[in-house]
Design an enzyme around this catalytic site. Structure first.
Site, PDB file in Angstrom:
ATOM      1  CD1 TRP A  31      -2.366   1.722   2.200  1.00  0.00           C
ATOM      2  CD2 TRP A  31      -2.637   1.634   0.156  1.00  0.00           C
ATOM      3  NE1 TRP A  31      -3.296   2.645   2.151  1.00  0.00           N
ATOM      4  CE2 TRP A  31      -3.538   2.713   0.921  1.00  0.00           C
ATOM      5  CE3 TRP A  31      -2.737   1.605  -1.163  1.00  0.00           C
ATOM      6  CZ2 TRP A  31      -4.232   3.448   0.037  1.00  0.00           C
ATOM      7  CZ3 TRP A  31      -3.613   2.451  -1.775  1.00  0.00           C
ATOM      8  CH2 TRP A  31      -4.258   3.205  -1.202  1.00  0.00           C
ATOM      9  NE  ARG A  51       9.433  -1.303  10.932  1.00  0.00           N
ATOM     10  CZ  ARG A  51       9.509  -0.727  12.202  1.00  0.00           C
ATOM     11  NH1 ARG A  51      10.593  -0.992  12.829  1.00  0.00           N
ATOM     12  NH2 ARG A  51       8.709  -0.303  12.553  1.00  0.00           N
ATOM     13  CE  LYS A 125      -8.469   1.566   5.245  1.00  0.00           C
ATOM     14  NZ  LYS A 125      -8.736   1.067   4.237  1.00  0.00           N
ATOM     15  N   GLY A 153     -10.585   4.054   1.839  1.00  0.00           N
ATOM     16  CA  GLY A 153     -11.806   4.004   0.893  1.00  0.00           C
ATOM     17  C   GLY A 153     -11.389   2.630   0.101  1.00  0.00           C
ATOM     18  CE  LYS A 217     -10.795  -1.847   5.900  1.00  0.00           C
ATOM     19  NZ  LYS A 217      -9.999  -2.605   4.609  1.00  0.00           N
ATOM     20  CG  ASP A 270     -12.267   0.104   2.899  1.00  0.00           C
ATOM     21  OD1 ASP A 270     -11.851  -0.829   2.019  1.00  0.00           O
ATOM     22  OD2 ASP A 270     -11.450   0.828   3.777  1.00  0.00           O
ATOM     23  CB  THR A 274     -12.550  -5.208   2.856  1.00  0.00           C
ATOM     24  OG1 THR A 274     -12.137  -4.016   2.707  1.00  0.00           O
ATOM     25  CG2 THR A 274     -11.629  -6.004   3.720  1.00  0.00           C
ATOM     26  NE  ARG A 281      -2.533  -7.557   4.942  1.00  0.00           N
ATOM     27  CZ  ARG A 281      -2.228  -6.594   4.371  1.00  0.00           C
ATOM     28  NH1 ARG A 281      -1.708  -6.428   3.226  1.00  0.00           N
ATOM     29  NH2 ARG A 281      -2.170  -5.472   5.405  1.00  0.00           N
ATOM     30  CG  ASN A 282      -8.274  -7.679   7.553  1.00  0.00           C
ATOM     31  OD1 ASN A 282      -7.834  -7.857   8.683  1.00  0.00           O
ATOM     32  ND2 ASN A 282      -8.046  -6.617   6.879  1.00  0.00           N
ATOM     33  CB  VAL A 305       0.649  -7.091   9.149  1.00  0.00           C
ATOM     34  CG1 VAL A 305      -0.180  -6.134  10.002  1.00  0.00           C
ATOM     35  CG2 VAL A 305       2.016  -6.907   9.707  1.00  0.00           C
TER      36      VAL A 305
END
Length: 371
Positions: A31, A51, A125, A153, A217, A270, A274, A281-282, A305
């Protein structure tokens, strides 16, 4: 006597909306890289910080994020670095695209290097675990004196990076000065900074509503994934999405946001995206659990994650603090963190007392399927 009309301000009297020309994007995942592309294609100079020095060196060498967005070339206007001071040098706007659980830590690293007054845009989020604070509260505590907003969004990273037409919401609180001159407000300037033929930003002054929608969400998407993985189909998912919208509205309103914000891109837009594709991923995470895969084996055991997994804790913690009922989010929480049986928990969700769909209809009937 004929009165002369009151003169209207000329367009020249209105402050011009001036884009931010130098943008730092903190977070070199899919993202973050996609947003760096959005800013680069909109004509901005971009520093992309990550990182992982090895990954960043590969991006700088190849002009491609081989780990997260393989096959998509980055324009020369994007410079990758693992040095925070270098990433923020000369930046007049900062996009924070790191996971919500690391936000406070990253803000503290940003603080010594960020330009005075530069706006900060939260692109992850969630709600801070333990404190129950929205991410904008966390950022404002660590970066006082900087306007803090959010970008949210229906935005799958790869589709954005491939220039598929996408719309999103940019939300900042509007001070009185912003309302008098909305074109010069940070949200408006950012919309110009990121807008292009394929990326269409909308401006909102309801930061609370946008943040709540983004946090909840992810949890609802896990619920939809669980039911899909368990073998249920479209009717079930439509019910969960509808209940999820209601939970978003309830929490947003309780925290001072607006219910109508949930009807926009950051809410229904969104959530629908999703909850309808395992590209999320969720949802993919939930689908694997619903199909019987043990937690330690999801995503082939790779560390991924999942914002909604941790988010389920913070969402329910906050709901309990402010005294609101969020049955779908609680079901996900109990399955993930209390060892509740998936099928039994969702059966109980359907067997709740029958109520009026309109909240003004005061009705409660015991469901025939209730134990």
């Amino acid at each position: 006597m004929t009165l002369s009309p009151i003169p209207r301000p000329e367009a020249a009297d209105k402050p011009e909306a001036v884009p931010y020309e130098n943008i730092a994007v903190l977070g070199a995942g899919a993202w973050g890289t996609a947003l760096a592309l959005v800013a680069g294609q909109a004509g901005r100079a971009v520093r992309l910080w990550g990182r992982n020095a090895e990954d960043v060196a590969t991006i700088a060498k190849t002009g491609c994020n081989l780990r997260y967005l393989p096959g998509i070339d980055l324009p020369a206007s994007i410079r990758a670095t693992s040095d925070m001071a270098q990433a923020l040098d000369g930046a007049d706007c900062v996009l924070m695209v790191t996971p919500s659980v690391t936000l406070r830590e990253i803000c503290r690293k940003v603080a010594p290097h960020i330009a005075p007054g530069a706006p900060v845009v939260l692109c992850a989020k969630g709600i801070e675990t333990g404190s129950g604070k929205l991410l904008s509260e966390v950022a404002s505590e660590e970066l006082p004196g900087h306007p803090v907003g959010a970008l949210s969004g229906p935005t799958f990273a790869r589709e954005v990076a491939l220039n598929y037409p996408t719309a999103a919401t940019l939300a900042f609180p509007f001070a009185q000065a912003d309302r008098r001159a909305p074109r010069a407000a940070p949200a408006s300037r950012l919309a110009l900074s990121l807008g292009s033929e394929s990326f269409r930003p909308y401006v909102s002054d309801d930061l609370v509503g946008v943040e709540v929608a983004g946090a909840v969400k992810n949890v609802i998407a896990i619920a939809c994934g669980m039911m899909t993985g368990a073998g249920y189909a479209e009717n079930t998912r439509a019910s969960l999405i509808t209940w999820g919208i209601a939970e978003m509205m309830t929490m947003a309103e309780a925290l001072g946001g607006r219910r109508e914000t949930i009807a926009g891109l950051s809410g229904i837009g969104d959530l629908t995206l999703t909850c309808s594709s395992t590209t999320s991923r969720n949802m993919h995470f939930g689908a694997q659990l619903g199909s019987g895969i043990e937690r330690r084996n999801v995503f082939q055991g790779n560390p991924v994650v999942i914002e909604g997994e941790v988010g389920a804790i913070s969402v329910i913690d906050l709901a309990d603090r402010i005294g609101i009922d969020m049955p779908v989010s609680r079901a996900v929480h109990d399955i993930l963190h209390e060892g509740a049986n998936l099928r039994e928990t969702f059966a109980a969700l359907w067997a709740r007392p029958i109520t009026g769909e309109n909240k003004f209809l005061n009705l409660a009937l015991e469901h025939p399927a209730a134990g």
